[in-house]
Design a protein around this motif. Structure first.
Motif, PDB file in Angstrom:
ATOM      1  N   PRO A  91      25.551  50.284  54.209  1.00 55.72           N
ATOM      2  CA  PRO A  91      24.397  50.652  55.037  1.00 55.72           C
ATOM      3  C   PRO A  91      23.118  50.935  54.258  1.00 55.72           C
ATOM      4  N   THR A  92      23.166  50.944  52.917  1.00 58.32           N
ATOM      5  CA  THR A  92      21.966  51.202  52.121  1.00 58.32           C
ATOM      6  C   THR A  92      21.374  49.878  51.661  1.00 58.32           C
ATOM      7  N   TYR A  93      20.067  49.689  51.858  1.00 57.64           N
ATOM      8  CA  TYR A  93      19.358  48.458  51.476  1.00 57.64           C
ATOM      9  C   TYR A  93      19.978  47.219  52.121  1.00 57.64           C
ATOM     10  N   THR A  94      20.402  47.362  53.359  1.00 54.97           N
ATOM     11  CA  THR A  94      21.046  46.273  54.084  1.00 54.97           C
ATOM     12  C   THR A  94      20.201  44.998  54.048  1.00 54.97           C
ATOM     13  N   GLY A  95      20.860  43.892  53.679  1.00 53.11           N
ATOM     14  CA  GLY A  95      20.222  42.588  53.708  1.00 53.11           C
ATOM     15  C   GLY A  95      19.440  42.230  52.471  1.00 53.11           C
ATOM     16  N   GLN A  96      19.257  43.164  51.545  1.00 49.91           N
ATOM     17  CA  GLN A  96      18.483  42.858  50.352  1.00 49.91           C
ATOM     18  C   GLN A  96      19.348  42.186  49.283  1.00 49.91           C
ATOM     19  N   ARG A  97      18.708  41.337  48.499  1.00 49.50           N
ATOM     20  CA  ARG A  97      19.405  40.684  47.392  1.00 49.50           C
ATOM     21  C   ARG A  97      19.460  41.644  46.206  1.00 49.50           C
ATOM     22  N   ALA A  98      20.642  41.750  45.612  1.00 46.88           N
ATOM     23  CA  ALA A  98      20.847  42.634  44.465  1.00 46.88           C
ATOM     24  C   ALA A  98      20.979  41.801  43.198  1.00 46.88           C
ATOM     25  N   TYR A  99      20.467  42.349  42.103  1.00 44.33           N
ATOM     26  CA  TYR A  99      20.450  41.634  40.834  1.00 44.33           C
ATOM     27  C   TYR A  99      21.126  42.469  39.752  1.00 44.33           C
ATOM     28  N   MET A 100      22.256  41.977  39.262  1.00 44.09           N
ATOM     29  CA  MET A 100      22.955  42.667  38.179  1.00 44.09           C
ATOM     30  C   MET A 100      22.629  42.056  36.817  1.00 44.09           C
ATOM     31  N   GLY A 101      21.764  41.036  36.788  1.00 40.87           N
ATOM     32  CA  GLY A 101      21.662  40.222  35.595  1.00 40.87           C
ATOM     33  C   GLY A 101      22.921  39.358  35.521  1.00 40.87           C
ATOM     34  N   ARG A 102      23.061  38.587  34.462  1.00 41.19           N
ATOM     35  CA  ARG A 102      24.292  37.807  34.345  1.00 41.19           C
ATOM     36  C   ARG A 102      25.495  38.751  34.302  1.00 41.19           C
ATOM     37  N   ALA A 103      26.582  38.319  34.941  1.00 48.30           N
ATOM     38  CA  ALA A 103      27.772  39.168  35.053  1.00 48.30           C
ATOM     39  C   ALA A 103      28.985  38.417  34.550  1.00 48.30           C
ATOM     40  N   ALA A 104      29.880  39.168  33.897  1.00 46.03           N
ATOM     41  CA  ALA A 104      31.107  38.574  33.358  1.00 46.03           C
ATOM     42  C   ALA A 104      32.274  39.508  33.613  1.00 46.03           C
ATOM     43  N   VAL A 105      33.438  38.923  33.840  1.00 47.85           N
ATOM     44  CA  VAL A 105      34.666  39.701  34.031  1.00 47.85           C
ATOM     45  C   VAL A 105      35.645  39.328  32.932  1.00 47.85           C
ATOM     46  N   ILE A 106      36.146  40.357  32.245  1.00 49.00           N
ATOM     47  CA  ILE A 106      37.213  40.156  31.265  1.00 49.00           C
ATOM     48  C   ILE A 106      38.435  40.937  31.741  1.00 49.00           C
ATOM     49  N   GLU A 107      39.575  40.270  31.786  1.00 45.03           N
ATOM     50  CA  GLU A 107      40.812  40.877  32.275  1.00 45.03           C
ATOM     51  C   GLU A 107      41.744  41.174  31.102  1.00 45.03           C
ATOM     52  N   THR A 108      42.148  42.423  30.998  1.00 41.32           N
ATOM     53  CA  THR A 108      43.113  42.859  29.989  1.00 41.32           C
ATOM     54  C   THR A 108      44.415  43.208  30.705  1.00 41.32           C
ATOM     55  N   PRO A 109      45.479  43.495  29.978  1.00 38.33           N
ATOM     56  CA  PRO A 109      46.740  43.830  30.665  1.00 38.33           C
ATOM     57  C   PRO A 109      46.645  45.014  31.620  1.00 38.33           C
ATOM     58  N   LYS A 110      45.704  45.924  31.396  1.00 41.17           N
ATOM     59  CA  LYS A 110      45.622  47.119  32.240  1.00 41.17           C
ATOM     60  C   LYS A 110      44.382  47.201  33.116  1.00 41.17           C
ATOM     61  N   ALA A 111      43.414  46.300  32.900  1.00 41.61           N
ATOM     62  CA  ALA A 111      42.150  46.461  33.616  1.00 41.61           C
ATOM     63  C   ALA A 111      41.386  45.155  33.776  1.00 41.61           C
ATOM     64  N   CYS A 112      40.594  45.084  34.849  1.00 41.67           N
ATOM     65  CA  CYS A 112      39.554  44.073  35.013  1.00 41.67           C
ATOM     66  C   CYS A 112      38.224  44.784  34.793  1.00 41.67           C
ATOM     67  N   ILE A 113      37.451  44.294  33.830  1.00 44.00           N
ATOM     68  CA  ILE A 113      36.214  44.955  33.441  1.00 44.00           C
ATOM     69  C   ILE A 113      35.037  44.068  33.823  1.00 44.00           C
ATOM     70  N   LEU A 114      34.131  44.611  34.666  1.00 44.27           N
ATOM     71  CA  LEU A 114      32.912  43.906  35.043  1.00 44.27           C
ATOM     72  C   LEU A 114      31.790  44.355  34.119  1.00 44.27           C
ATOM     73  N   VAL A 147      38.558  35.787  29.885  1.00 45.11           N
ATOM     74  CA  VAL A 147      37.321  35.726  30.659  1.00 45.11           C
ATOM     75  C   VAL A 147      37.640  35.097  32.017  1.00 45.11           C
ATOM     76  N   ARG A 148      37.555  35.882  33.077  1.00 45.17           N
ATOM     77  CA  ARG A 148      37.960  35.411  34.400  1.00 45.17           C
ATOM     78  C   ARG A 148      36.797  34.903  35.249  1.00 45.17           C
ATOM     79  N   ALA A 149      35.582  35.376  35.004  1.00 42.62           N
ATOM     80  CA  ALA A 149      34.450  34.947  35.826  1.00 42.62           C
ATOM     81  C   ALA A 149      33.152  35.109  35.070  1.00 42.62           C
ATOM     82  N   LEU A 150      32.231  34.185  35.324  1.00 39.87           N
ATOM     83  CA  LEU A 150      30.880  34.234  34.783  1.00 39.87           C
ATOM     84  C   LEU A 150      29.930  33.855  35.921  1.00 39.87           C
ATOM     85  N   THR A 151      28.998  34.756  36.295  1.00 38.97           N
ATOM     86  CA  THR A 151      28.107  34.480  37.425  1.00 38.97           C
ATOM     87  C   THR A 151      26.679  34.899  37.097  1.00 38.97           C
TER      88      THR A 151
END
Length: 495
Positions: free
Chosen positions: A392-415, A379-383
Motif C-alpha cells: 500500500p505504500t507508493y502504489t504503482g510507482q516503479r522502484a529502482y534497486m540498481g542492478r540486482a544479483a542473487v547468489i544461492e549458498t547451501p543455507k541462504a539466497c542472498i539478494l 549465481v541464480r539471477a541477474l536483473t
C-alpha cells in the motif's frame, strides 16, 4: 482568471551519521524529474504531490510542477544537490498565486541544517502574500522557520505511512479554503525536549497511538482545522530532532496553541512510551529460531540497526552472520547493497559458481573494520533491479534497486543490489525469481515499511538491532549540535 499554483516535491530524511552519499543523482532513478515529467511521476499516484495535483485540477488551476525530487534516507544532502532542487522551486514561484509543497521535513544539507525551513524562507521572500501549504512526513523535524513561513502544515498520521495522499488532500483543502475566503489558517506548535525511537512511533499501538488519537479528536473541535503529531527523526545531529505537535486553527492562534500544549503535555507524561531498548542481537536471532519451530511460514528478522529507510548502509552482515552461527538455514536475506559484489556476480554470469566478499565496505559505526563476508554459491539471477510497487505504500510507482544479483549458498539466497533499497513489496524478491513465502527466515534491512506486505505471509517477527548507523542505541552516536538536556539521553529533564 485561472489560479496559478506551484506544486513540487522535495523528500529526504537525513541521517547525519550515515556514510551513504546523497548527490543529485540519488533523487530518483538518475536524478529528479522536472516539469511535465514531475507531473507524470505523481499524477494518479498516492503521494501528497498527487493529491495536490488532483485538488488543483478540480479548481481548473494552471499547475506549475518544477520538480519532483525524492531520495532514500542517507547522509547529508550534497550542497550542489540542495541548491539545484531549491533553485528549481524558487525560480518557478514568481507570479504564482499559491504554493503546495510535498516535503519530508527532516532534510539536512551540507550547507543547510534546516533544509525545508530554509527553502520555505526563500519561497516566502519571492511570494510574501501567497498562501503556502506543506505536507510533511510523520518523522519531520519541525523548526521555527517552517512554522513562520507556511500557512498550512499537515503531516501523515500513519506509520507505516499509508496516508501520504490523504495528508496532501487535507493540506490542499485548507489552502483552497483560505484562497476562497472560507478559512483563515493560523499555526501554533509545541516541542517537548524528547527524542523518540522510530520503533516507538508506530501509530497502531502504545503512546504514539494515543497521541494520534488525541490529534484526531482535537480536529473535531470547533475552530481546529488540522492537528499533527510528528515524532521527529532523531538520527539527525541538529539542535532539536524532537517530537512536535503542530496545530492549524481557524483564525485563533490561542486556540491552536492550547491544543498543541495539551497534546504535548500528554506526550511528555508518557515519554517512556516513546523509548525503545533493544535486545542483544544473539538473543533476537535465538528468538527467531524458536518461532520457526512452531510455524511453517517465514519468520521475519528485521535488521532495523541497518535500516534502509533511516539511512542505513544496508551492507552490514552482523544479523546474517549471527543467523549462520546459530545454524539457521532456509534463509532469504536482502537487499544487501554492494555494487562491487554485484559487478563480480554479473561478470561471472548466471549459473556460475563463485566466491565473493559481500558487505562491510562502507565505513560506519557498525562495520568496525570488519572484512566482507565471504560466501560461495551459484549465481541464480541477474536483473536490472526494477519492479512496480503493488502497495500500500507508493502504489504503482516503479522502484529502482540498481542492478540486482542473487547468489544461492547451501543455507541462504542472498539478494545483492547496487543501491540501498527498502523492501516495500514482495516484488523486491519476486522480480529476481525468489518466492519469499517459501523461506524459513527472511532477514530484511527494514524497520517498519516492510510490514504491511511481509507480515501477512509470516509466521512471526523479531526486531534485530545490528548496531548499524540506524541503531536504536543512541549511545553509539556523537551528537555535537543537539540542545541539551533532552530525554532520554539526560536525566532530570523538565518540560
Amino acid at each position: 482568471m485561472r489560479m496559478k499554483i506551484l506544486i513540487a516535491r522535495m523528500n529526504h530524511e537525513t541521517n547525519t551519521f550515515s556514510p551513504v552519499a546523497t548527490p543529485l543523482e540519488a533523487f530518483g532513478r538518475d536524478g529528479p524529474c522536472y516539469g511535465e515529467d514531475a507531473y507524470r511521476e505523481n499524477a494518479g499516484m498516492r503521494t501528497a504531490m498527487s493529491a495536490f495535483i488532483d485538488a488543483a485540477e478540480r479548481e481548473d488551476a494552471q499547475i506549475i510542477t518544477p520538480i519532483s525530487a525524492s531520495a532514500n534516507p542517507s547522509g547529508r544532502v550534497a550542497a550542489a544537490a540542495y541548491d539545484a532542487i531549491c533553485a528549481s522551486i524558487v525560480e518557478a514561484a514568481d507570479g504564482c498565486d499559491a504554493v503546495m509543497l510535498d516535503l519530508h521535513g527532516a532534510m539536512v544539507a551540507e550547507n543547510s541544517p534546516d533544509g525545508e525551513g530554509d527553502l520555505l524562507e526563500r519561497v516566502r521572500r519571492v511570494l510574501p502574500h501567497a498562501p503556502i501549504a506543506v505536507s510533511l512526513d510523520l518523522h519531520a523535524n519541525v523548526t521555527q522557520k517552517m512554522i513562520d513561513h507556511a500557512d498550512v502544515i499537515v503531516s501523515f498520521k500513519t506509520y507505516p505511512h499509508v496516508d501520504m495522499y490523504e495528508s496532501g488532500e487535507h493540506a490542499a483543502r485548507l489552502l483552497l479554503d483560505q484562497m476562497h475566503g472560507k478559512a483563515r489558517p493560523v499555526i501554533a506548535w509545541a516541542q517537548p525536549p524528547l527524542i523518540t525511537h522510530t520503533l516507538r512511533s508506530a501509530t497502531a499501538e502504545g503512546a504514539m497511538k494515543r497521541a494520534v488519537d488525541a490529534a484526531r479528536a482535537a480536529e473535531g473541535e470547533d475552530g481546529v482545522l488540522a492537528v499533527s503529531v510528528l515524532p521527529g527523526f532523531s538520527l539527525a545531529d541538529i539542535e532539536a530532532p524532537c517530537i512536535s505537535v503542530v496545530v492549524v486553527a481557524n483564525g485563533e492562534r490561542a486556540k491552536a496553541q492550547g491544543v498543541a500544549n495539551r497534546i504535548a503535555r500528554q506526550i511528555w507524561n508518557e515519554r517512556e512510551g516513546f523509548v525503545y531498548r533493544s535486545a542483544p542481537l544473539v538473543h533476537s536471532i535465538s528468538e527467531g529460531a524458536q518461532l520457526a519451530r512452531a510455524t511453517d511460514k517465514p519468520v521475519l528478522l528485521l535488521d532495523h540497526g541497518d535500516n534502509c529507510m533511516s539511512g542505513g548502509t544496508c551492507d552490514t552482515t552482523d544479523a546474517f552472520e549471527e543467523a549462520l552461527k546459530q545454524g539457521l538455514d532456509g534463509i532469504v536475506v536482502g537487499p544487501l547493497c554492494d555494487p562491487q559484489a554485484v559487478a563480480k556476480l554479473f561478470a561471472a554470469g548466471e549459473g556460475a559458481t563463485v566466491t565473493v566478499g559481500i558487505g562491510n565496505k562502507l565505513a560506519s559505526v557498525a562495520s568496525r573494520g570488519k572484512p566482507p563476508l565471504e560466501v560461495t554459491g551459484v549465481v541464480r539471477a541477474l536483473t536490472d533491479g526494477e519492479y512496480i510497487i503493488s502497495g500500500p505504500t507508493y502504489t504503482g510507482q516503479r522502484a529502482y534497486m540498481g542492478r540486482a544479483a542473487v547468489i544461492e549458498t547451501p543455507k541462504a539466497c542472498i539478494l545483492v543490489t547496487e543501491r540501498t533499497h527498502e523492501p516495500w513489496d514482495l516484488g523486491v524478491f519476486e522480480s529476481v525469481g525468489i518466492d519469499p513465502r517459501t523461506a524459513r527466515f527472511l532477514i530484511l534491512k527494514s524497520r517498519m515499511y516492510c510490514r504491511p506486505v511481509f507480515v501477512p505471509i509470516a509466521g512471526g517477527l523479531v526486531e534485530c538491532d545490528s548496531r548499524g548507523v540506524t541503531s536504536s542505541d543512541y549511545g553509539l552516536f556523537s551528537y555535537g549540535n543537539l540542545k541539551r538536556p533532552v530525554y532520554p539521553l539526560d536525566a532530570n529533564v523538565e518540560y
